[in-house]
Design a protein around this motif. Structure first.
Motif, mmCIF file in Angstrom:
data_model
loop_
_atom_site.group_PDB
_atom_site.id
_atom_site.type_symbol
_atom_site.label_atom_id
_atom_site.label_comp_id
_atom_site.label_asym_id
_atom_site.label_seq_id
_atom_site.Cartn_x
_atom_site.Cartn_y
_atom_site.Cartn_z
ATOM 1 N N LEU A 58 -15.062 -53.863 -20.834
ATOM 2 C CA LEU A 58 -13.994 -53.511 -21.772
ATOM 3 C C LEU A 58 -12.669 -54.219 -21.519
ATOM 4 O O LEU A 58 -11.869 -54.377 -22.438
ATOM 5 C CB LEU A 58 -13.727 -52.000 -21.706
ATOM 6 N N GLY A 59 -12.371 -54.584 -20.256
ATOM 7 C CA GLY A 59 -10.991 -54.982 -19.966
ATOM 8 C C GLY A 59 -10.101 -53.744 -20.031
ATOM 9 O O GLY A 59 -10.314 -52.782 -19.314
ATOM 10 N N ARG A 60 -9.078 -53.781 -20.865
ATOM 11 C CA ARG A 60 -8.227 -52.621 -21.133
ATOM 12 C C ARG A 60 -7.568 -52.065 -19.860
ATOM 13 O O ARG A 60 -7.462 -50.851 -19.668
ATOM 14 C CB ARG A 60 -9.005 -51.516 -21.866
ATOM 15 N N ALA A 61 -7.124 -52.965 -18.980
ATOM 16 C CA ALA A 61 -6.370 -52.535 -17.800
ATOM 17 C C ALA A 61 -5.057 -51.917 -18.251
ATOM 18 O O ALA A 61 -4.496 -52.276 -19.290
ATOM 19 C CB ALA A 61 -6.106 -53.728 -16.879
ATOM 20 N N LYS A 62 -4.549 -50.975 -17.432
ATOM 21 C CA LYS A 62 -3.323 -50.303 -17.855
ATOM 22 C C LYS A 62 -2.613 -49.651 -16.687
ATOM 23 O O LYS A 62 -3.213 -49.404 -15.624
ATOM 24 C CB LYS A 62 -3.631 -49.262 -18.937
ATOM 25 N N VAL A 63 -1.334 -49.362 -16.896
ATOM 26 C CA VAL A 63 -0.535 -48.526 -16.007
ATOM 27 C C VAL A 63 -0.175 -47.279 -16.793
ATOM 28 O O VAL A 63 0.329 -47.375 -17.923
ATOM 29 C CB VAL A 63 0.747 -49.250 -15.538
ATOM 30 N N VAL A 64 -0.456 -46.106 -16.229
ATOM 31 C CA VAL A 64 -0.228 -44.841 -16.922
ATOM 32 C C VAL A 64 0.790 -44.022 -16.136
ATOM 33 O O VAL A 64 0.697 -43.903 -14.910
ATOM 34 C CB VAL A 64 -1.540 -44.034 -17.068
ATOM 35 N N GLY A 65 1.770 -43.451 -16.847
ATOM 36 C CA GLY A 65 2.798 -42.629 -16.223
ATOM 37 C C GLY A 65 2.328 -41.214 -15.986
ATOM 38 O O GLY A 65 1.266 -40.788 -16.471
ATOM 39 N N PRO A 66 3.110 -40.424 -15.246
ATOM 40 C CA PRO A 66 2.706 -39.065 -14.876
ATOM 41 C C PRO A 66 2.667 -38.074 -16.027
ATOM 42 O O PRO A 66 2.197 -36.952 -15.855
ATOM 43 C CB PRO A 66 3.747 -38.652 -13.827
ATOM 44 N N GLY A 67 3.115 -38.482 -17.207
ATOM 45 C CA GLY A 67 2.957 -37.652 -18.390
ATOM 46 C C GLY A 67 1.792 -38.088 -19.260
ATOM 47 O O GLY A 67 1.596 -37.563 -20.362
ATOM 48 N N GLY A 68 1.014 -39.055 -18.774
ATOM 49 C CA GLY A 68 -0.118 -39.561 -19.541
ATOM 50 C C GLY A 68 0.234 -40.700 -20.476
ATOM 51 O O GLY A 68 -0.625 -41.181 -21.218
ATOM 52 N N GLU A 69 1.485 -41.157 -20.433
ATOM 53 C CA GLU A 69 1.909 -42.240 -21.313
ATOM 54 C C GLU A 69 1.489 -43.596 -20.755
ATOM 55 O O GLU A 69 1.559 -43.832 -19.550
ATOM 56 C CB GLU A 69 3.431 -42.198 -21.515
ATOM 57 N N ILE A 70 1.012 -44.488 -21.624
ATOM 58 C CA ILE A 70 0.636 -45.836 -21.194
ATOM 59 C C ILE A 70 1.903 -46.684 -21.130
ATOM 60 O O ILE A 70 2.582 -46.903 -22.130
ATOM 61 C CB ILE A 70 -0.397 -46.449 -22.156
ATOM 62 N N LEU A 71 2.222 -47.157 -19.928
ATOM 63 C CA LEU A 71 3.444 -47.923 -19.696
ATOM 64 C C LEU A 71 3.233 -49.419 -19.912
ATOM 65 O O LEU A 71 4.185 -50.135 -20.237
ATOM 66 C CB LEU A 71 3.948 -47.679 -18.270
ATOM 67 N N ALA A 72 2.012 -49.882 -19.696
ATOM 68 C CA ALA A 72 1.677 -51.300 -19.910
ATOM 69 C C ALA A 72 0.172 -51.394 -20.009
ATOM 70 O O ALA A 72 -0.554 -50.594 -19.411
ATOM 71 C CB ALA A 72 2.196 -52.155 -18.757
ATOM 72 N N ARG A 73 -0.319 -52.379 -20.741
ATOM 73 C CA ARG A 73 -1.760 -52.514 -20.878
ATOM 74 C C ARG A 73 -2.149 -53.930 -21.255
ATOM 75 O O ARG A 73 -1.340 -54.708 -21.757
ATOM 76 C CB ARG A 73 -2.300 -51.541 -21.913
ATOM 77 N N THR A 74 -3.406 -54.269 -20.983
ATOM 78 C CA THR A 74 -4.036 -55.443 -21.566
ATOM 79 C C THR A 74 -5.011 -54.921 -22.620
ATOM 80 O O THR A 74 -5.227 -53.728 -22.753
ATOM 81 C CB THR A 74 -4.816 -56.254 -20.519
ATOM 82 N N TRP A 75 -5.651 -55.851 -23.321
ATOM 83 C CA TRP A 75 -6.722 -55.448 -24.223
ATOM 84 C C TRP A 75 -8.043 -55.940 -23.666
ATOM 85 O O TRP A 75 -8.298 -55.816 -22.479
ATOM 86 C CB TRP A 75 -6.426 -55.924 -25.646
ATOM 87 N N SER A 76 -8.914 -56.528 -24.461
ATOM 88 C CA SER A 76 -10.249 -56.843 -23.967
ATOM 89 C C SER A 76 -10.281 -58.084 -23.082
ATOM 90 O O SER A 76 -11.153 -58.214 -22.224
ATOM 91 C CB SER A 76 -11.216 -57.026 -25.143
ATOM 92 N N LYS A 77 -9.356 -59.002 -23.277
ATOM 93 C CA LYS A 77 -9.361 -60.228 -22.491
ATOM 94 C C LYS A 77 -8.665 -59.999 -21.156
ATOM 95 O O LYS A 77 -8.007 -58.996 -20.936
ATOM 96 C CB LYS A 77 -8.683 -61.348 -23.276
ATOM 97 N N GLY A 78 -8.835 -60.968 -20.260
ATOM 98 C CA GLY A 78 -8.218 -60.873 -18.955
ATOM 99 C C GLY A 78 -6.705 -60.912 -19.035
ATOM 100 O O GLY A 78 -6.121 -61.433 -19.974
ATOM 101 N N GLY A 79 -6.058 -60.342 -18.020
ATOM 102 C CA GLY A 79 -4.607 -60.344 -17.956
ATOM 103 C C GLY A 79 -4.108 -59.296 -16.987
ATOM 104 O O GLY A 79 -4.894 -58.594 -16.336
ATOM 105 N N LEU A 80 -2.795 -59.207 -16.899
ATOM 106 C CA LEU A 80 -2.148 -58.238 -16.025
ATOM 107 C C LEU A 80 -1.337 -57.254 -16.861
ATOM 108 O O LEU A 80 -0.549 -57.667 -17.710
ATOM 109 C CB LEU A 80 -1.198 -58.939 -15.045
ATOM 110 N N ALA A 81 -1.542 -55.968 -16.607
ATOM 111 C CA ALA A 81 -0.666 -54.933 -17.155
ATOM 112 C C ALA A 81 0.403 -54.654 -16.102
ATOM 113 O O ALA A 81 0.080 -54.178 -15.011
ATOM 114 C CB ALA A 81 -1.457 -53.666 -17.458
ATOM 115 N N VAL A 82 1.649 -54.972 -16.410
ATOM 116 C CA VAL A 82 2.739 -54.910 -15.434
ATOM 117 C C VAL A 82 3.784 -53.908 -15.911
ATOM 118 O O VAL A 82 4.185 -53.925 -17.078
ATOM 119 C CB VAL A 82 3.391 -56.299 -15.243
ATOM 120 N N ALA A 83 4.222 -53.039 -15.000
ATOM 121 C CA ALA A 83 5.232 -52.039 -15.363
ATOM 122 C C ALA A 83 6.168 -51.812 -14.188
ATOM 123 O O ALA A 83 5.758 -51.860 -13.023
ATOM 124 C CB ALA A 83 4.572 -50.722 -15.764
ATOM 125 N N ASP A 84 7.429 -51.557 -14.507
ATOM 126 C CA ASP A 84 8.414 -51.137 -13.504
ATOM 127 C C ASP A 84 8.400 -49.617 -13.435
ATOM 128 O O ASP A 84 8.546 -48.943 -14.463
ATOM 129 C CB ASP A 84 9.805 -51.635 -13.878
#
Length: 278
Positions: free
Chosen positions: A225-251
């Protein structure tokens, strides 16, 4: 603190995988990342069929190579990591010939934490020995824990890490599209929906930060699937990729964000374990 989760494809060729890890780590370092989650199977790839995986297949492609958890491959990633905290998955060779679906978290100073996948789906259960628990560990970025793939399907897994003090959870996956009801578009796939749902639920119910890394591309009958992500403590997606490769980056500010999430409703303190059934 800047954190990242990777979506990338890894293979049975460990030398190629190490080169790819080196490139991803270099890109993350250029972006100022302090904590990086790589997928399950980042060293040696993953299975190529979940329905009929055959360890006796003559061409040897059914199972990824079993690696020494303290061997040269892991040491090579230690050298690449430097001052970055890096989590990644691989197939571990046990002392008596057993195999574990395992993960390590490391920096240039060495291994900080280890995890062996506890929950194996039916088609895979005969291939790997299950791990025996969930333990958080201290890192330069704070207290962390790791889950592998199917582990995050079970709420008790992430809850165990949160109760052990983990504020940052790395979920390392090789999660494919549905095997039985594949949708015409990946975004509509049932497994894509579940993958995102579990990531957000595990973060929100424990009020922790979650890094979800996953394989992308294809391996045998599996389309990851890919779909890497960073998720916050409230369940919110802070950064994501989709199906292709990449980096989900969040401060992120773990103390501030988790403190704010738990300021009124503190889920860990509100539990009633005396009323729950195992």
């Amino acid at each position: 603190m800047r954190v990242a989760a990777a979506a990338a494809n890894f293979t049975r060729d460990v030398a190629f995988d190490l080169e790819r890890i080196g490139v991803i780590v270099a890109h993350a370092r250029e972006a100022g990342v302090s904590v990086l989650a790589l997928p399950d199977g980042a060293l040696g790839g993953y299975l190529d069929d979940l329905r009929v995986p055959d360890p006796a297949r003559a061409d040897g492609t059914a199972l990824p190579p079993a690696l020494d958890p303290d061997g040269p491959e892991v040491r090579a990633v230690v050298e690449l990591a430097g001052d970055m905290v890096v989590c990644l998955g691989f197939c571990e060779a046990g002392p008596d010939g057993e195999r574990y679906n395992s993960a390590v978290c490391l920096t240039g100073d060495g291994v900080l934490g280890r995890h062996r996948k506890v929950h194996h789906p039916a088609g895979v259960a005969a291939l790997f020995t299950p791990g025996d628990g969930f333990t958080a560990f201290d890192t330069p970025a704070g207290r962390m824990g790791m889950l592998i793939d199917h582990d995050k399907t079970f709420p008790e897994s992430a809850r165990s890490l949160a109760l052990d003090g983990a504020e940052l959870v790395a979920c390392l996956s090789a999660w494919p599209t549905s095997l039985t009801n594949r949708a015409p578009r990946m975004a509509q796939d049932r497994q894509a929906r579940l993958f995102d749902l579990y990531d957000q639920a595990r973060a929100a119910e424990n009020q922790v930060l979650l890094l979800s890394a996953n394989q992308s591309g294809r391996n045998g009958s599996l389309h990851f699937l890919g779909r890497a992500k960073v998720v916050g403590p409230g369940g919110e997606i802070l950064a994501r990729t989709w199906s292709k490769g990449g980096l989900a980056v969040a401060d992120v500010d773990p103390d501030g964000m988790i403190g704010a999430a738990r300021a009124v409703l503190h889920h860990l303190k509100e539990r009633r374990p005396d009323l729950y059934r195992g």
